[in-house]
Design an enzyme around this catalytic site. Sequence first.
Site, short mmCIF file in Angstrom:
data_model
loop_
_atom_site.label_atom_id
_atom_site.label_comp_id
_atom_site.label_asym_id
_atom_site.label_seq_id
_atom_site.Cartn_x
_atom_site.Cartn_y
_atom_site.Cartn_z
CD GLU A 1 -75.33 -135.41 36.14
OE1 GLU A 1 -74.30 -135.84 35.61
OE2 GLU A 1 -76.38 -136.05 36.23
N1 CAA Z 1 -61.40 -138.14 39.60
C1 CAA Z 1 -60.69 -138.60 40.67
N2 CAA Z 1 -60.32 -137.81 41.69
C2 CAA Z 1 -60.69 -136.52 41.63
C3 CAA Z 1 -61.42 -135.97 40.56
C4 CAA Z 1 -61.77 -136.86 39.51
N3 CAA Z 1 -62.48 -136.45 38.46
N4 CAA Z 1 -61.63 -134.67 40.79
C5 CAA Z 1 -61.04 -134.38 41.97
N5 CAA Z 1 -60.48 -135.51 42.47
C6 CAA Z 1 -59.68 -135.65 43.70
C7 CAA Z 1 -58.48 -134.74 43.63
O1 CAA Z 1 -57.40 -135.36 42.99
C8 CAA Z 1 -58.21 -134.46 45.11
O2 CAA Z 1 -57.53 -135.56 45.66
P1 CAA Z 1 -56.17 -135.33 46.54
O3 CAA Z 1 -56.62 -134.54 47.73
O4 CAA Z 1 -55.74 -136.71 46.87
O5 CAA Z 1 -55.21 -134.58 45.68
C9 CAA Z 1 -59.60 -134.48 45.72
O6 CAA Z 1 -60.45 -135.19 44.82
C10 CAA Z 1 -60.15 -133.06 45.90
O7 CAA Z 1 -60.15 -132.46 44.62
P2 CAA Z 1 -60.06 -130.89 44.41
O8 CAA Z 1 -59.02 -130.31 45.29
O9 CAA Z 1 -59.94 -130.67 42.94
O10 CAA Z 1 -61.50 -130.45 44.94
P3 CAA Z 1 -62.19 -129.03 44.91
O11 CAA Z 1 -62.78 -128.79 46.25
O12 CAA Z 1 -61.26 -128.01 44.34
O13 CAA Z 1 -63.45 -129.27 43.93
C11 CAA Z 1 -64.65 -129.42 41.87
C12 CAA Z 1 -63.36 -129.70 42.64
C13 CAA Z 1 -64.34 -129.89 40.44
C14 CAA Z 1 -65.02 -127.96 41.85
C15 CAA Z 1 -65.79 -130.27 42.48
O14 CAA Z 1 -66.14 -129.81 43.75
C16 CAA Z 1 -67.05 -130.33 41.61
O15 CAA Z 1 -67.08 -131.04 40.59
N6 CAA Z 1 -68.12 -129.60 42.02
C17 CAA Z 1 -69.39 -129.69 41.31
C18 CAA Z 1 -70.27 -130.69 41.95
C19 CAA Z 1 -71.38 -131.10 41.05
O16 CAA Z 1 -71.19 -131.40 39.86
N7 CAA Z 1 -72.58 -131.20 41.62
C20 CAA Z 1 -73.71 -131.70 40.87
C21 CAA Z 1 -74.62 -132.42 41.76
S1 CAA Z 1 -75.20 -133.93 41.14
C22 CAA Z 1 -76.50 -133.58 40.12
O17 CAA Z 1 -76.70 -132.49 39.67
C23 CAA Z 1 -77.29 -134.79 39.79
C24 CAA Z 1 -78.67 -134.53 39.33
O18 CAA Z 1 -79.61 -134.59 40.09
C25 CAA Z 1 -78.93 -134.37 37.87
#
Ligand code: CAA
Length: 380
Positions: free
Chosen positions: A363
């Site tokens: 996550e």
């Molecule tokens: N809420 C709403 N919108 C959001 C948001 C949020 N929390 N975070 C980003 N967004 C939106 C942004 O506003 C943006 O929108 P606009 O283009 O309209 O401005 C869009 O989404 C893209 O956002 P970013 O430019 O910030 O995206 P990024 O490519 O820089 O990535 C990141 C951001 C935080 C690094 C994200 O990619 C991330 O969280 N990565 C980690 C993924 C992860 O947690 N994976 C885990 C897998 S699930 C798992 O592990 C489950 C399991 O089995 C236990």
Amino acid sequence: MNFSLTEEHLMIRDAARDFAQTELLPGVIERDNTQTFPDSLVRKMGELGFLGVMVDPKYGGSGMDAISYAIIMEELSKIDASASVIVSVNNSLVCYGLEAYGNEEQKQKYLTKLASGQSVGAFCLSEPEAGSDATSQRTTAIDKGDHYLINGTKNWITSGGRADVYIVIAQTDKHKGSHGINAFILEKGMPGFDIGPKEDKLGIRGSDTHTLQFNDVKVPKENRIGANGSGFRFAMKTLSGGRIGIAAQALGIAAGAYELALKYSKERKAFGTEICNHQAIAFKLADMHTEIEAARMLVMRAAWDKDQGYNYDMSSAMAKLYASKVAMEHTVEAVQIHGGNGFVKEYHVERLMRDAKITQIYEGTSEIQKIVISRGIIKE
Ligand code: CAA
């Protein structure tokens, strides 16, 4: 400011603690050794309402708050983090996502069963080449009019083999980047949906982790969640709530190891006294107690933010970042306090130490939490 738990929260804590002691503890070492999914225990947790903690009772849930959810996660995780990750994914990533963003038909068809524990859910975002970088989805969902055709691979999927319902994130329009991504509801058994072999893991070995393959899986259009192109924001919002669950899991792992270490240190004698009387051990216990309490404050703060309807992107990332660090560091200390016994399975702390590591990875890794937090600070 009130730091006390309500009577209701205390009752929920006692119920989860009792279940963990009487039901999860007896077979936990065996399930870890043999990588056995706790089927019957998952059913029982469903009966107790642990699989749909925050879901409205009209959809089969328990209608409790996020603080209750964090309390349940902490208590289950003190004993069995494999069982608690199944609970966390089902609650935060699947039930929450469907309740907040699904339509009425999807809620009636899927959420009612997931929240009551009749079905188990999985959340499929990570890919071989898109783990942390979640916008770079390679799995495609091509719009074919009345259905989507899904192709691709998902990795490290919790409950991947055992789930009945899968939320799958896929790219519909590459040129639109994060705005071209959608979330879909898939069911086990759909033609072209294949489940790969089970992963052999360092920790949380009682949970079921698989690679999934989609080869021309035909998914009806009504199984898309939300508006076209809303899948990335859907994934980010559900993950923010998921981070509260995993932070509470990390807290529980740390607290479970600490409780075992404290008890052991009061019983084990060396150099003529119980080892807790030696400053080398007493200072470790003081650090553990303090930092676990600090982690609990962050977890409760994030849960409270969610309950108040405030934004919890940053507070959940802070809770997960800190609680997972505390879990990793203090499970190592718990093994150290146990000495040679700490290295032996029957004392439980070596398992908690192995389980702690994943809380810094899934996550969103700790580095991802720092991205979320630092972007939040700069934006403020
Ligand atoms: N809420 C709403 N919108 C959001 C948001 C949020 N929390 N975070 C980003 N967004 C939106 C942004 O506003 C943006 O929108 P606009 O283009 O309209 O401005 C869009 O989404 C893209 O956002 P970013 O430019 O910030 O995206 P990024 O490519 O820089 O990535 C990141 C951001 C935080 C690094 C994200 O990619 C991330 O969280 N990565 C980690 C993924 C992860 O947690 N994976 C885990 C897998 S699930 C798992 O592990 C489950 C399991 O089995 C236990």
